[in-house]
Write a protein that holds these residues in place. Structure first.
Motif, PDB file in Angstrom:
ATOM      1  N   CYS A  38      88.174-103.940 -11.603  1.00 44.64           N
ATOM      2  CA  CYS A  38      88.613-104.543 -12.899  1.00 44.64           C
ATOM      3  C   CYS A  38      89.447-105.868 -12.495  1.00 44.64           C
ATOM      4  O   CYS A  38      89.397-106.883 -13.362  1.00 44.64           O
ATOM      5  CB  CYS A  38      89.489-103.721 -13.462  1.00 44.64           C
ATOM      6  N   PHE A  39      90.122-105.621 -11.422  1.00 44.57           N
ATOM      7  CA  PHE A  39      91.117-106.836 -11.083  1.00 44.57           C
ATOM      8  C   PHE A  39      90.333-108.077 -10.842  1.00 44.57           C
ATOM      9  O   PHE A  39      90.604-109.176 -10.924  1.00 44.57           O
ATOM     10  CB  PHE A  39      91.924-106.479  -9.823  1.00 44.57           C
ATOM     11  N   ARG A  40      89.100-107.845  -9.964  1.00 49.32           N
ATOM     12  CA  ARG A  40      88.319-108.803  -9.601  1.00 49.32           C
ATOM     13  C   ARG A  40      87.702-109.651 -10.724  1.00 49.32           C
ATOM     14  O   ARG A  40      87.380-110.894 -10.683  1.00 49.32           O
ATOM     15  CB  ARG A  40      87.085-108.139  -8.415  1.00 49.32           C
ATOM     16  N   ILE A  41      86.787-108.998 -11.731  1.00 52.20           N
ATOM     17  CA  ILE A  41      86.092-109.509 -12.792  1.00 52.20           C
ATOM     18  C   ILE A  41      86.909-109.364 -14.034  1.00 52.20           C
ATOM     19  O   ILE A  41      86.498-110.279 -15.005  1.00 52.20           O
ATOM     20  CB  ILE A  41      84.689-108.830 -12.747  1.00 52.20           C
ATOM     21  N   GLY A  42      87.766-108.949 -14.363  1.00 49.13           N
ATOM     22  CA  GLY A  42      88.702-108.739 -15.425  1.00 49.13           C
ATOM     23  C   GLY A  42      88.020-108.029 -16.510  1.00 49.13           C
ATOM     24  O   GLY A  42      88.013-108.518 -17.828  1.00 49.13           O
ATOM     25  N   GLU A  96      97.239 -87.183  -6.221  1.00 51.08           N
ATOM     26  CA  GLU A  96      97.763 -87.524  -7.567  1.00 51.08           C
ATOM     27  C   GLU A  96      98.547 -88.837  -7.682  1.00 51.08           C
ATOM     28  O   GLU A  96      98.283 -89.663  -8.488  1.00 51.08           O
ATOM     29  CB  GLU A  96      98.856 -86.473  -8.270  1.00 51.08           C
ATOM     30  N   ARG A  97      99.291 -89.280  -6.414  1.00 51.03           N
ATOM     31  CA  ARG A  97     100.003 -90.351  -6.454  1.00 51.03           C
ATOM     32  C   ARG A  97      98.975 -91.643  -6.278  1.00 51.03           C
ATOM     33  O   ARG A  97      99.084 -92.774  -6.561  1.00 51.03           O
ATOM     34  CB  ARG A  97     101.172 -90.351  -5.397  1.00 51.03           C
ATOM     35  N   ILE A  98      97.790 -91.410  -5.540  1.00 48.99           N
ATOM     36  CA  ILE A  98      97.075 -92.415  -5.098  1.00 48.99           C
ATOM     37  C   ILE A  98      96.205 -93.029  -6.655  1.00 48.99           C
ATOM     38  O   ILE A  98      96.236 -93.945  -6.912  1.00 48.99           O
ATOM     39  CB  ILE A  98      95.783 -92.032  -4.314  1.00 48.99           C
ATOM     40  N   GLY A  99      96.089 -91.843  -7.723  1.00 52.30           N
ATOM     41  CA  GLY A  99      95.717 -92.241  -8.878  1.00 52.30           C
ATOM     42  C   GLY A  99      96.656 -92.778  -9.761  1.00 52.30           C
ATOM     43  O   GLY A  99      96.287 -93.753 -10.269  1.00 52.30           O
ATOM     44  N   ASP A 100      97.874 -92.502  -9.469  1.00 53.43           N
ATOM     45  CA  ASP A 100      98.867 -93.169 -10.182  1.00 53.43           C
ATOM     46  C   ASP A 100      99.045 -94.890  -9.857  1.00 53.43           C
ATOM     47  O   ASP A 100      98.964 -95.666 -10.598  1.00 53.43           O
ATOM     48  CB  ASP A 100     100.320 -92.785 -10.061  1.00 53.43           C
ATOM     49  N   GLU A 101      98.850 -94.969  -8.382  1.00 52.07           N
ATOM     50  CA  GLU A 101      98.755 -96.539  -7.949  1.00 52.07           C
ATOM     51  C   GLU A 101      97.360 -97.145  -8.464  1.00 52.07           C
ATOM     52  O   GLU A 101      97.434 -98.323  -8.633  1.00 52.07           O
ATOM     53  CB  GLU A 101      98.846 -96.446  -6.360  1.00 52.07           C
ATOM     54  N   ALA A 102      96.297 -96.535  -8.432  1.00 49.23           N
ATOM     55  CA  ALA A 102      95.190 -96.945  -8.926  1.00 49.23           C
ATOM     56  C   ALA A 102      95.345 -97.507 -10.387  1.00 49.23           C
ATOM     57  O   ALA A 102      94.813 -98.397 -10.865  1.00 49.23           O
ATOM     58  CB  ALA A 102      93.931 -95.812  -8.777  1.00 49.23           C
ATOM     59  N   THR A 103      95.940 -96.659 -11.106  1.00 46.47           N
ATOM     60  CA  THR A 103      96.034 -96.880 -12.572  1.00 46.47           C
ATOM     61  C   THR A 103      97.193 -98.193 -12.684  1.00 46.47           C
ATOM     62  O   THR A 103      97.019 -98.915 -13.698  1.00 46.47           O
ATOM     63  CB  THR A 103      96.925 -95.752 -13.233  1.00 46.47           C
ATOM     64  N   LYS A 104      97.873 -98.233 -11.837  1.00 49.50           N
ATOM     65  CA  LYS A 104      98.889 -99.390 -11.831  1.00 49.50           C
ATOM     66  C   LYS A 104      98.206-100.561 -11.594  1.00 49.50           C
ATOM     67  O   LYS A 104      98.152-101.708 -12.242  1.00 49.50           O
ATOM     68  CB  LYS A 104      99.816 -99.466 -10.719  1.00 49.50           C
ATOM     69  N   ALA A 106      94.850-101.158 -12.388  1.00 46.90           N
ATOM     70  CA  ALA A 106      93.949-101.236 -13.581  1.00 46.90           C
ATOM     71  C   ALA A 106      94.957-102.017 -14.710  1.00 46.90           C
ATOM     72  O   ALA A 106      94.348-102.770 -15.426  1.00 46.90           O
ATOM     73  CB  ALA A 106      93.420 -99.912 -14.025  1.00 46.90           C
ATOM     74  N   ARG A 107      96.333-101.437 -14.842  1.00 44.68           N
ATOM     75  CA  ARG A 107      96.909-101.809 -15.856  1.00 44.68           C
ATOM     76  C   ARG A 107      97.411-103.262 -15.606  1.00 44.68           C
ATOM     77  O   ARG A 107      97.412-104.311 -16.712  1.00 44.68           O
ATOM     78  CB  ARG A 107      98.154-101.007 -15.864  1.00 44.68           C
ATOM     79  N   THR A 108      97.638-103.612 -14.388  1.00 44.64           N
ATOM     80  CA  THR A 108      97.938-104.988 -14.302  1.00 44.64           C
ATOM     81  C   THR A 108      96.715-106.085 -14.250  1.00 44.64           C
ATOM     82  O   THR A 108      96.922-106.955 -14.670  1.00 44.64           O
ATOM     83  CB  THR A 108      98.652-105.210 -12.503  1.00 44.64           C
ATOM     84  N   ALA A 109      95.604-105.485 -13.741  1.00 44.27           N
ATOM     85  CA  ALA A 109      94.470-106.248 -14.199  1.00 44.27           C
ATOM     86  C   ALA A 109      94.218-106.790 -15.658  1.00 44.27           C
ATOM     87  O   ALA A 109      93.616-107.664 -16.112  1.00 44.27           O
ATOM     88  CB  ALA A 109      93.174-105.658 -13.559  1.00 44.27           C
ATOM     89  N   LYS A 110      94.536-105.536 -16.518  1.00 50.24           N
ATOM     90  CA  LYS A 110      94.146-105.797 -18.108  1.00 50.24           C
ATOM     91  C   LYS A 110      95.252-106.832 -18.403  1.00 50.24           C
ATOM     92  O   LYS A 110      94.819-107.455 -19.113  1.00 50.24           O
ATOM     93  CB  LYS A 110      94.351-104.188 -18.649  1.00 50.24           C
ATOM     94  N   ASP A 189     102.161-110.693 -10.444  1.00 53.22           N
ATOM     95  CA  ASP A 189     100.918-109.768 -10.735  1.00 53.22           C
ATOM     96  C   ASP A 189     100.466-109.268  -9.392  1.00 53.22           C
ATOM     97  O   ASP A 189      99.994-108.304  -9.274  1.00 53.22           O
ATOM     98  CB  ASP A 189     100.027-110.148 -11.658  1.00 53.22           C
ATOM     99  N   THR A 190      99.709-110.526  -8.843  1.00 53.03           N
ATOM    100  CA  THR A 190      98.955-110.039  -7.569  1.00 53.03           C
ATOM    101  C   THR A 190      99.756-109.170  -6.449  1.00 53.03           C
ATOM    102  O   THR A 190      99.372-108.396  -5.865  1.00 53.03           O
ATOM    103  CB  THR A 190      98.630-111.375  -6.803  1.00 53.03           C
ATOM    104  N   LEU A 191     101.293-109.632  -6.410  1.00 55.60           N
ATOM    105  CA  LEU A 191     101.998-109.053  -5.379  1.00 55.60           C
ATOM    106  C   LEU A 191     102.115-107.387  -5.859  1.00 55.60           C
ATOM    107  O   LEU A 191     102.199-106.563  -5.079  1.00 55.60           O
ATOM    108  CB  LEU A 191     103.338-109.642  -5.209  1.00 55.60           C
TER     109      LEU A 191
END
Length: 233
Positions: A38-42, A96-104, A106-110, A189-191
């Motif tokens: 998501c972050f790569r292609i938007g 579960e916390r890895i899932g939370d970080e992945a969600t972050k 995705a949310r930032t990419a969005k 955002d990238t950071l």
């Protein structure tokens, strides 16, 4: 015979839990890879799916925690059996916390792509740390599945690479923001994404440490000694 039967039931129940933990691991691994894409292609729609899928990961965490608690109460494991159950509970929390970080991510990419922010190649900045962390996560799940202490040691050492890469990204982002204030928003955002990835690397390292705890009975958290002793393992 009763003791042998009980032992077999315990082994079956524990193996069932371990299988579900590995399923959860596969879910968060996919979640992370999808978030990076998501972050790569938007892809905003894909980012929303990644965020929605985090609920399934959370529900599985609750279910597995409950299963582990029941196993302890019913079977009252001791020694290595108890270490295995306790380590499994900790692995579930890290997943579960890895899932939370992945969600972050995705949310930032969005957010980033909804704003149409430009200025530099965002994905190129995190490509190396993303690849290293993806491999670290995959290897930690493999080490947990096989209870491979030697591989776990390599994962712990590999986390240093992820940490070094994050520091490099941090310096680069600071330079961008100082040279061109217009890039501050997108640089942050990238950071933010890079930090989430670095945290996933930390959680993968934690999983490796729990593997060593089960295999060797040693708690090596917050210890540097184990890295110095790696060749002897």
């Amino acid at each position: 015979m009763t003791g042998e039967h009980s032992s077999k039931q315990y082994d079956q129940e524990l193996e069932g839990i371990r299988s579900q933990v590995l399923l959860m691991g596969g879910m968060v691994e996919t979640q992370f890879e999808e978030a990076l894409e998501c972050f790569r292609i938007g892809d905003i729609a894909r980012a929303e799916r990644v965020m929605a899928e985090d609920q399934a990961v959370n529900q599985l965490e609750v279910s597995l925690d409950d299963a582990c608690s029941h196993l302890i109460v019913k079977r009252q494991p001791t020694a290595n059996d108890l270490r295995t159950v306790m380590a499994t509970i900790k692995v579930i929390t890290d997943l579960e916390r890895i899932g939370d970080e992945a969600t972050k991510v995705a949310r930032t990419a969005k957010s980033l792509h909804e704003r149409g922010t430009t200025g530099f190649a965002h994905y190129d900045m995190i490509r190396t740390i993303a690849k290293a962390t993806s491999e670290l996560l995959h290897d930690s799940l493999d080490a947990f599945a096989r209870l491979d202490g030697k591989q776990a040691l390599q994962i712990i050492a590999g986390d240093e690479v992820v940490d070094h890469e994050f520091r490099t990204i941090l310096r680069t982002m600071v330079t961008y923001m100082m040279e061109d204030p217009r890039t501050i928003s997108s640089a942050l955002d990238t950071l933010w994404v890079a930090k989430a990835i670095e945290r996933i690397g930390d959680h993968a390292k934690n999983i490796a440490e729990y593997v060593i705890y089960v295999v060797e009975g040693r708690d090596i958290r917050h210890s540097k000694v184990i890295l110095d002793d790696q060749p002897a393992a």
